[in-house]
Write an enzyme that holds these catalytic residues in place. Sequence first.
Site, PDB file in Angstrom:
ATOM      1  N   HIS A  14      -0.065   0.145   4.053  1.00 53.66           N
ATOM      2  CA  HIS A  14       0.995  -0.624   3.990  1.00 53.66           C
ATOM      3  C   HIS A  14       0.518  -2.128   4.241  1.00 53.66           C
ATOM      4  CE1 HIS A  14       5.439  -1.117   5.325  1.00 53.66           C
ATOM      5  NE2 HIS A  14       5.003  -2.222   5.330  1.00 53.66           N
ATOM      6  N   HIS A  16       1.817  -6.402   3.350  1.00 55.00           N
ATOM      7  CA  HIS A  16       2.488  -7.534   2.364  1.00 55.00           C
ATOM      8  C   HIS A  16       1.521  -8.614   1.875  1.00 55.00           C
ATOM      9  CE1 HIS A  16       6.482  -5.927   3.682  1.00 55.00           C
ATOM     10  NE2 HIS A  16       5.576  -5.383   4.697  1.00 55.00           N
ATOM     11  N   ARG A  18       2.695 -10.751  -0.321  1.00 58.88           N
ATOM     12  CA  ARG A  18       3.455 -11.961  -0.919  1.00 58.88           C
ATOM     13  C   ARG A  18       3.314 -12.443  -2.276  1.00 58.88           C
ATOM     14  NH1 ARG A  18       6.505 -10.507   3.273  1.00 58.88           N
ATOM     15  NH2 ARG A  18       5.773 -11.164   5.413  1.00 58.88           N
ATOM     16  N   ASN A  42       8.528  -6.071  -1.432  1.00 56.60           N
ATOM     17  CA  ASN A  42       9.561  -6.824  -0.990  1.00 56.60           C
ATOM     18  C   ASN A  42       9.368  -8.398  -1.268  1.00 56.60           C
ATOM     19  OD1 ASN A  42       8.058  -6.979   0.998  1.00 56.60           O
ATOM     20  ND2 ASN A  42       9.558  -7.188   2.579  1.00 56.60           N
ATOM     21  N   LYS A 100       9.403   2.548  -2.501  1.00 58.21           N
ATOM     22  CA  LYS A 100       9.701   2.064  -1.061  1.00 58.21           C
ATOM     23  C   LYS A 100      11.371   2.140  -0.725  1.00 58.21           C
ATOM     24  CE  LYS A 100       8.947   0.149   3.148  1.00 58.21           C
ATOM     25  NZ  LYS A 100       8.072  -0.371   3.780  1.00 58.21           N
ATOM     26  N   HIS A 137      10.986   2.623   5.389  1.00 54.36           N
ATOM     27  CA  HIS A 137      11.183   1.807   6.406  1.00 54.36           C
ATOM     28  C   HIS A 137      12.516   2.589   7.220  1.00 54.36           C
ATOM     29  CE1 HIS A 137      11.516  -2.125   8.629  1.00 54.36           C
ATOM     30  NE2 HIS A 137      12.568  -1.617   9.083  1.00 54.36           N
ATOM     31  N   HIS A 175       5.202   2.571   9.712  1.00 50.64           N
ATOM     32  CA  HIS A 175       5.040   1.625  10.723  1.00 50.64           C
ATOM     33  C   HIS A 175       6.079   2.487  11.656  1.00 50.64           C
ATOM     34  CE1 HIS A 175       8.494   0.149   8.932  1.00 50.64           C
ATOM     35  NE2 HIS A 175       8.028  -0.677   8.162  1.00 50.64           N
ATOM     36  N   LEU A 220       9.420  -5.969  12.612  1.00 54.87           N
ATOM     37  CA  LEU A 220      10.138  -4.923  12.337  1.00 54.87           C
ATOM     38  C   LEU A 220       9.609  -3.559  11.816  1.00 54.87           C
ATOM     39  CD1 LEU A 220      13.452  -6.650  11.109  1.00 54.87           C
ATOM     40  CD2 LEU A 220      13.203  -5.488  13.388  1.00 54.87           C
ATOM     41  N   ASP A 248       0.878  -3.152   7.758  1.00 49.46           N
ATOM     42  CA  ASP A 248       1.943  -3.910   7.789  1.00 49.46           C
ATOM     43  C   ASP A 248       1.760  -5.419   8.083  1.00 49.46           C
ATOM     44  OD1 ASP A 248       4.713  -4.455   7.215  1.00 49.46           O
ATOM     45  OD2 ASP A 248       5.689  -3.936   9.361  1.00 49.46           O
ATOM     46  N   HIS A 252       3.928 -14.797   7.517  1.00 49.80           N
ATOM     47  CA  HIS A 252       5.112 -15.661   7.373  1.00 49.80           C
ATOM     48  C   HIS A 252       4.445 -17.301   7.797  1.00 49.80           C
ATOM     49  CE1 HIS A 252       8.339 -13.107   6.617  1.00 49.80           C
ATOM     50  NE2 HIS A 252       7.729 -12.238   7.462  1.00 49.80           N
TER      51      HIS A 252
HETATM   52  O1  DOR Z   1       7.903  -7.114  10.206  1.00 48.32           O
HETATM   53  C1  DOR Z   1       8.177  -6.897   9.334  1.00 48.32           C
HETATM   54  N1  DOR Z   1       7.859  -7.973   8.370  1.00 48.32           N
HETATM   55  N2  DOR Z   1       8.805  -5.687   9.001  1.00 48.32           N
HETATM   56  C2  DOR Z   1       8.846  -5.513   7.781  1.00 48.32           C
HETATM   57  O2  DOR Z   1       9.453  -4.365   7.660  1.00 48.32           O
HETATM   58  C3  DOR Z   1       8.977  -6.289   6.594  1.00 48.32           C
HETATM   59  C4  DOR Z   1       7.825  -7.722   6.807  1.00 48.32           C
HETATM   60  C5  DOR Z   1       7.983  -8.720   6.010  1.00 48.32           C
HETATM   61  O3  DOR Z   1       8.005  -8.496   4.839  1.00 48.32           O
HETATM   62  O4  DOR Z   1       7.693  -9.680   6.549  1.00 48.32           O
HETATM   63 ZN    ZN Z   2       5.904  -3.864   5.969  1.00 49.76          ZN
END
Ligand code: DOR
Ligand code: ZN
Length: 346
Positions: A14, A16, A18, A42, A100, A137, A175, A220, A248, A252
């Site tokens: 899992h 991310h 970007r 996402n 997902k 999720h 998660h 999250l 996860d 950011h």
């Molecule tokens: O903390 C999180 N960040 N939980 C998620 O489910 C999404 C992720 C994100 O894309 O930033």
């Molecule tokens: Zn995630």
Amino acid sequence: MTDRLTIRRPDDWHLHLRDGEMLKAVLPETTRHFARAIIMPNLVPPVVTAADAADYRDRIMWAKPKNSDFKPLMTLYLTEDTEVRDVRAAAEIGLIHALKLYPAGATTNSQSGVRDFKKVTRVLETMAQIGLPLCVHGEVTNPEVDIFDREAAFIERVLDPIRREIPELRVVMEHITTKDGVDYVAGGGDTIAGTITVHHLVINRNHILAGGIRPHYYCLPVAKREEHRIALRAAATSGDPTFFLGTDSAPHTDAAKLQPCGCAGCFTAPNGLSILAQVFEEDGALDRLEGFVSEYGPRFYRLPLNDGTVTLEKGPPVEYPAQIETGDGPVTVFDPGMPLYWRVVD
Ligand code: DOR
Ligand code: ZN
């Protein structure tokens, strides 16, 4: 005392990554240690069709360090408009490895998620037929449900009914953050697995909120009480193949995190393996690290194990940079709040 550990090369089930500048900057942090990763869809706009997934895969392959053989395992974002044909075709050619499910509004960029679960029944039935896993999720989004209860409520109101209706559907509850999640997955037979992040093994909700608010620990599903963290540690280090690593890791920029309404996500790609070695050693389970990071995931996803290895060595405390620079601005690396002695050397 063990001070050197060679294990099969791990995967991240899992992740991310970007896009654009951020992708370029964060991808090497994963490819350095991991052979494959399940790539979260996402983006803005989300990866919803096979064509979107193929394009995104190409961008990842472009951004990848030249000497890396990292393989992104693509996923599609399940929407109420997802077409059965498209899913079937993408799975057949091995382009996608999961869909997902984000309940609409659950987290970052989840506005296109599912509101009416009846509308996705045909897609889920097809997935059950072809053995394509559904990554979930697991949080309800109803405003009246307390944020700390959203995982338990999701299991009862959404996940369990779906699994009763379509028992062959293969599900990864991603998660997990509660004892309820651990118990549900552990007792759920061979059609369900659970991923556990690095950060949820280390922090509880006090770390986010007591003595000052720490936005870099906000993610999250949000970290819960200590008893839940302990249940997650026990599950991760148990050697039960139902539980495996999904970091996860969710970068950011600091500007996006440090806001009146900051983004959710912990960026653990750079130091995740070091932290895990520490956690497993503390719990007397170093011999089970390999199963958790390198074996149980591929087994559930029905993929071959990796051939390569990584070696970790224990020594003086390892320093990781507090931040990495990206073209979009600095991104803070998850601070485990404890010295780390295991470093990846090879
Ligand atoms: O903390 C999180 N960040 N939980 C998620 O489910 C999404 C992720 C994100 O894309 O930033
Ligand atoms: Zn995630």
